[in-house]
Design a protein around this motif. Structure first.
Motif, short mmCIF file in Angstrom:
data_model
loop_
_atom_site.label_atom_id
_atom_site.label_comp_id
_atom_site.label_asym_id
_atom_site.label_seq_id
_atom_site.Cartn_x
_atom_site.Cartn_y
_atom_site.Cartn_z
N THR A 187 40.08 55.94 -92.06
CA THR A 187 41.52 55.79 -92.27
C THR A 187 41.83 54.32 -92.44
O THR A 187 41.18 53.46 -91.82
CB THR A 187 42.29 56.35 -91.05
OG1 THR A 187 41.88 57.70 -90.80
CG2 THR A 187 43.80 56.33 -91.30
N ARG A 188 42.81 54.01 -93.27
CA ARG A 188 43.19 52.61 -93.50
C ARG A 188 43.93 52.06 -92.28
O ARG A 188 45.12 52.32 -92.10
CB ARG A 188 44.04 52.48 -94.76
CG ARG A 188 43.29 52.84 -96.02
CD ARG A 188 44.06 52.53 -97.29
NE ARG A 188 43.46 53.23 -98.41
CZ ARG A 188 44.00 54.28 -99.01
NH1 ARG A 188 45.17 54.74 -98.62
NH2 ARG A 188 43.37 54.87 -100.01
N THR A 189 43.21 51.33 -91.46
CA THR A 189 43.77 50.70 -90.27
C THR A 189 43.13 49.33 -90.10
O THR A 189 42.34 48.90 -90.94
CB THR A 189 43.49 51.54 -89.00
OG1 THR A 189 42.09 51.46 -88.69
CG2 THR A 189 43.88 53.00 -89.19
N GLU A 190 43.44 48.68 -88.97
CA GLU A 190 42.87 47.36 -88.68
C GLU A 190 41.69 47.46 -87.70
O GLU A 190 41.25 46.44 -87.17
CB GLU A 190 43.95 46.45 -88.10
CG GLU A 190 45.11 46.20 -89.07
CD GLU A 190 46.20 45.32 -88.46
OE1 GLU A 190 46.06 44.92 -87.28
OE2 GLU A 190 47.19 45.05 -89.15
N LEU A 191 41.17 48.65 -87.47
CA LEU A 191 40.13 48.83 -86.46
C LEU A 191 38.88 47.99 -86.71
O LEU A 191 38.23 47.55 -85.77
CB LEU A 191 39.72 50.30 -86.35
CG LEU A 191 40.57 51.20 -85.45
CD1 LEU A 191 40.01 52.61 -85.46
CD2 LEU A 191 40.64 50.66 -84.03
N THR A 192 38.53 47.79 -87.97
CA THR A 192 37.28 47.07 -88.27
C THR A 192 37.50 45.57 -88.42
O THR A 192 36.58 44.85 -88.81
CB THR A 192 36.64 47.62 -89.56
OG1 THR A 192 37.58 47.48 -90.64
CG2 THR A 192 36.25 49.07 -89.40
N ASP A 193 38.70 45.09 -88.11
CA ASP A 193 39.01 43.68 -88.33
C ASP A 193 38.55 42.76 -87.19
O ASP A 193 38.46 41.55 -87.37
CB ASP A 193 40.52 43.49 -88.53
CG ASP A 193 41.00 44.05 -89.85
OD1 ASP A 193 40.15 44.46 -90.66
OD2 ASP A 193 42.23 44.11 -90.06
N ARG A 194 38.28 43.33 -86.03
CA ARG A 194 37.98 42.48 -84.88
C ARG A 194 36.75 42.99 -84.13
O ARG A 194 36.55 44.19 -83.99
CB ARG A 194 39.18 42.44 -83.91
CG ARG A 194 40.40 41.75 -84.47
CD ARG A 194 41.54 41.74 -83.48
NE ARG A 194 42.06 43.08 -83.24
CZ ARG A 194 42.96 43.67 -84.01
NH1 ARG A 194 43.45 43.05 -85.06
NH2 ARG A 194 43.38 44.88 -83.73
#
Length: 245
Positions: A187-194
């Motif tokens: 899903t398009r989220t920010e989970l993989t950003d940090r």
């Protein structure tokens, strides 16, 4: 804005981005009273201003799900504003992917604290009230990773498997409280950003860019689950991109 015949007071954790933000938008558009919580209060405030301009009832509250008192304050704000708590969406989560051999223990502990302890804190804060009023609905956002384990995702998967087990136990213990597990795929989220290892997080981002569905798809599923009659409990919804394997 659409109208519904049974507006509910809905509390959403992790509402400053991704699935939480999309769920706030969807439920507010349906006419529910939405109480949104997250640590990034600037984003919450901006979202509240936008949704209120569209006629929605939105209350932003600073929230850190890893602290029980913060969650209790969040719940009390909802009670003060609306006098009831109908739905809690336990959405806040973090995903730091790395092989176990990397020994990223601080990140393991953060995933346990947010993904599992945060869900428990949410349940602890609303369950007495829901039992007292004889109704309520707790929606726990898990993951497809709560059904399968992939390399570099062992700890993340462990927390999401635990959310599924916890939800089933909660369901069996409470005949008047509905419990739903929502398990999104990419899903398009920010989970993989940090956090996580560079290689594992990059691989997850690449897969998400190729496959991911919008967060609004998950929000629609949550809206569907809470919109069912009281005697209908949608226990689990798994939502994947069609091409995800």
């Amino acid at each position: 804005m659409n109208s519904i015949t049974d507006p509910k007071t809905v509390l959403i954790t992790g509402a400053s981005s991704g699935i939480g933000e999309a769920t706030a938008r969807r439920l507010a558009a349906l006419g529910h009273n939405v109480v949104i919580g997250a640590r990034r209060v600037d984003r919450l405030a901006a979202l509240a201003v936008e949704l209120r301009a569209e006629g929605a009832a939105v209350t932003p509250v600073e929230l850190d799900v890893t602290h029980l008192e913060s969650v209790r304050t969040f719940v009390e704000a909802a009670l003060t504003e609306h006098g009831s708590i109908d739905v809690l969406v336990n959405n806040a989560g973090v995903m730091s992917l790395s092989p176990l051999a990397d020994l990223r223990i601080t990140e393991w502990e953060q995933m346990i604290d947010v993904n599992l302890r945060g869900v428990l804190h949410g349940i602890a804060a609303v369950l007495p009230r829901m039992r007292e009023q004889g109704s309520g609905h707790i929606v726990n956002v898990s993951s497809v990773s709560g059904h399968r384990v992939d390399p570099a995702a062992a700890v993340y998967s462990a927390t999401k498997f635990a959310v599924t087990a916890l939800s089933e136990g909660l369901r069996q213990e409470n005949e008047n409280i509905r419990v739903t597990v929502i398990s999104p795929g990419f899903t398009r989220t920010e989970l993989t950003d940090r956090g996580g290892s560079t290689e594992a997080q990059a691989a997850a981002r690449a897969a998400a860019e190729a496959l991911a569905i919008p967060a609004s798809a998950i929000a629609d599923a949550i809206g569907y689950a809470i919109g069912q009659p009281f005697d209908v409990d949608v226990n689990e919804v798994v939502i994947r991109p069609t091409a995800q394997r």
